[in-house]
Each structure stands twice: as C-alpha cells, then as structure tokens.
Design an enzyme around this catalytic site. Sequence first.
Site, PDB file in Angstrom:
ATOM      1  N   HIS A   6      58.054  67.094  56.833  1.00  0.00           N
ATOM      2  CA  HIS A   6      59.477  66.753  56.843  1.00  0.00           C
ATOM      3  C   HIS A   6      60.309  68.034  56.832  1.00  0.00           C
ATOM      4  O   HIS A   6      59.833  69.085  56.409  1.00  0.00           O
ATOM      5  CB  HIS A   6      59.871  66.003  55.558  1.00  0.00           C
ATOM      6  CG  HIS A   6      59.035  64.829  55.199  1.00  0.00           C
ATOM      7  ND1 HIS A   6      59.487  63.526  55.322  1.00  0.00           N
ATOM      8  CD2 HIS A   6      57.793  64.740  54.664  1.00  0.00           C
ATOM      9  CE1 HIS A   6      58.560  62.698  54.884  1.00  0.00           C
ATOM     10  NE2 HIS A   6      57.523  63.407  54.484  1.00  0.00           N
ATOM     11  N   TYR A   7      61.578  67.942  57.230  1.00  0.00           N
ATOM     12  CA  TYR A   7      62.544  68.928  56.762  1.00  0.00           C
ATOM     13  C   TYR A   7      63.413  68.263  55.707  1.00  0.00           C
ATOM     14  O   TYR A   7      63.536  67.034  55.669  1.00  0.00           O
ATOM     15  CB  TYR A   7      63.369  69.550  57.886  1.00  0.00           C
ATOM     16  CG  TYR A   7      64.276  68.652  58.713  1.00  0.00           C
ATOM     17  CD1 TYR A   7      65.143  67.713  58.152  1.00  0.00           C
ATOM     18  CD2 TYR A   7      64.315  68.798  60.097  1.00  0.00           C
ATOM     19  CE1 TYR A   7      65.991  66.947  58.932  1.00  0.00           C
ATOM     20  CE2 TYR A   7      65.152  68.032  60.888  1.00  0.00           C
ATOM     21  CZ  TYR A   7      66.003  67.113  60.298  1.00  0.00           C
ATOM     22  OH  TYR A   7      66.843  66.354  61.072  1.00  0.00           O
ATOM     23  N   THR A   8      64.005  69.081  54.835  1.00  0.00           N
ATOM     24  CA  THR A   8      64.785  68.516  53.736  1.00  0.00           C
ATOM     25  C   THR A   8      66.084  67.902  54.212  1.00  0.00           C
ATOM     26  O   THR A   8      66.562  66.928  53.627  1.00  0.00           O
ATOM     27  CB  THR A   8      65.078  69.598  52.682  1.00  0.00           C
ATOM     28  OG1 THR A   8      65.672  70.736  53.321  1.00  0.00           O
ATOM     29  CG2 THR A   8      63.794  70.014  51.966  1.00  0.00           C
TER      30      THR A   8
ATOM     31  N   GLU B 289      57.831  68.751  52.209  1.00  0.00           N
ATOM     32  CA  GLU B 289      59.230  68.950  52.573  1.00  0.00           C
ATOM     33  C   GLU B 289      59.446  70.438  52.838  1.00  0.00           C
ATOM     34  O   GLU B 289      59.124  71.287  51.995  1.00  0.00           O
ATOM     35  CB  GLU B 289      60.157  68.480  51.459  1.00  0.00           C
ATOM     36  CG  GLU B 289      60.211  66.968  51.269  1.00  0.00           C
ATOM     37  CD  GLU B 289      61.139  66.274  52.251  1.00  0.00           C
ATOM     38  OE1 GLU B 289      61.814  66.984  53.040  1.00  0.00           O
ATOM     39  OE2 GLU B 289      61.192  65.034  52.226  1.00  0.00           O
TER      40      GLU B 289
ATOM     41  N   HIS C 183      57.756  63.176  60.166  1.00  0.00           N
ATOM     42  CA  HIS C 183      58.428  61.983  59.664  1.00  0.00           C
ATOM     43  C   HIS C 183      58.959  61.134  60.813  1.00  0.00           C
ATOM     44  O   HIS C 183      58.931  59.906  60.767  1.00  0.00           O
ATOM     45  CB  HIS C 183      59.569  62.400  58.732  1.00  0.00           C
ATOM     46  CG  HIS C 183      59.995  61.334  57.777  1.00  0.00           C
ATOM     47  ND1 HIS C 183      61.071  61.471  56.933  1.00  0.00           N
ATOM     48  CD2 HIS C 183      59.498  60.100  57.520  1.00  0.00           C
ATOM     49  CE1 HIS C 183      61.208  60.368  56.205  1.00  0.00           C
ATOM     50  NE2 HIS C 183      60.267  59.526  56.547  1.00  0.00           N
TER      51      HIS C 183
ATOM     52  N   ASP D 128      63.157  64.231  61.612  1.00  0.00           N
ATOM     53  CA  ASP D 128      62.497  65.441  61.118  1.00  0.00           C
ATOM     54  C   ASP D 128      60.976  65.424  61.330  1.00  0.00           C
ATOM     55  O   ASP D 128      60.392  64.345  61.403  1.00  0.00           O
ATOM     56  CB  ASP D 128      62.834  65.642  59.633  1.00  0.00           C
ATOM     57  CG  ASP D 128      62.443  64.455  58.743  1.00  0.00           C
ATOM     58  OD1 ASP D 128      62.829  63.317  59.070  1.00  0.00           O
ATOM     59  OD2 ASP D 128      61.762  64.660  57.723  1.00  0.00           O
TER      60      ASP D 128
END
Length: 261
Positions: free
Chosen positions: A33-35, A98, A145, A155
Amino acid sequence: LVTKPGECAVKIEAFPSPNFNDRKADVSLLVLHYTGMETGQAALERMCDPASDVSAHYMVWEDGRVVQLVGEDKRAWHAGVSSWRGESDLNSRSIGIEIVNGGHDWPLSDGTLPPYPDVQIEAVIDLCQGILERWAISQTGIVGHSDIAPDRKDDPGEHFPWQRLAEAGIGLWIERVESDQLNLIGRGLGLSDKGDSVLRLQDMLAGIGYPIEENGAYDTQTDAVVRAFQRRWVQDQVTGLADLRTLQVIDRVQALYRASE
C-alpha cells in the site's frame, strides 16, 4: 512483537498498534500500500488509533526506517473489502506493508505523484525478502491494494516500481510491450462494449486473480479492473480502456501467472 523465526536485513522498530485480531486462514498474500496521507506521522497515528479500525503489519518511512505495528502471526486490518483469486477475508490471508507516500491524495504541486525514494524502496525490498523467507507466499500472491480492491483503491499507484521489486525476486514482471510489437488487430475494448470479446477479457483478468464479474459487458467494474491492471503492468497508460497494447499485456501476464504456478 511476534513474528515467525527468521532474519531481516533491515532494522525494525516496534510501534505496537491495538488494531489486530486472530487470523482465520493461512498467510498466502503480501499486500503493498501507500499511506495516502499528508505525512507518515499522520498515517502512523491513524493506524494506532483504536477508533480507526485500520492497521498494517509494517510501515516504511521515506528514509528507509521500518516500523512494525502488528505481529506477522496476527491479522492486521489493511485490506478491507477485497478479493484475489476468488478468496475473501484477505486480512486473514495476508501481510500488509504501508509505504509512506501521499499518492493520488497528496500529489506534488505540479500535480504529479510523489516519487518513492531509493532508500525507501531498498528497505521495502529487504523487508519483503525477509517475509518471503518466513511465509509460503507465491510470486502471484504479491499484490497491490488496487489489485485486490480495484473499485475503491489506487495504491501503491502507477508510480510504484514493481519492475525493480521483481528484479529483486519480489513479484513478477514482463518486458515492455511496444506498439510495433502487437500481434492483435482491431480497436480494442471499452465502456459499453458487449459480447464474447469482453467475456474473454474478463476471463483473462479473473485468471490472473482480479475480482471481476464475467458477464460479457464492459461495465464500470471492468473499467476499474482494467485501470488497476494498468497501474501495475502498463503504468504509462492508466485509462481503463483495453486498447490493443493493454490486451496483449493482459494475455502475457496471464500466461506468466499460469507458468509460475
């Protein structure tokens, strides 16, 4: 925090989150994921807030620092409503990472997506390599994700260096397909198209693992899945249109996934 035995090249700081419970299935996926928040600190605080119902096993800062929030043997809450290869409750089946990056929610001032620093990606690679040593996760089980929730997530984005990870043994990749290499003819497929060609497209995407209804109609769900595929595999062309280049890449990826099993 509890993990399975095994060494990890990257130094990990413990920052326990209360947001976890027991797994209900064996680990078979690694989800990146990215945050998608303004700062890493804001993301960290949210994942440790009991009211948020959100967490991940790890968070990787821009400078390469790694924080572990949930033990790998526990069920972190990062995947949400999602599916891959027909399986649901992916929180039970996955380890979630993340990666601190604003993504589409916090682009740069010129509108472009914020880059992932080299030191951060190196830490992600080291972390993933350790996880793959500890758990029986196949190369086709390494996903973003947006792969598992294409109707609602973008993401880790089309700016994420999937090829670089694949070169380090994390996930799969194919050589870039150029327009002059196409062995297909026609105009491709897009919204409102129907029929056997759309059904074959949906079948190929489902064969890779994407959650998609095989109904022969190029609907908004199909558009979302094609966009998710492009964010991973055709990163310079995230349109939702299954043009000839995208169709050929889908065919090659499906063949690669079949061969890797």
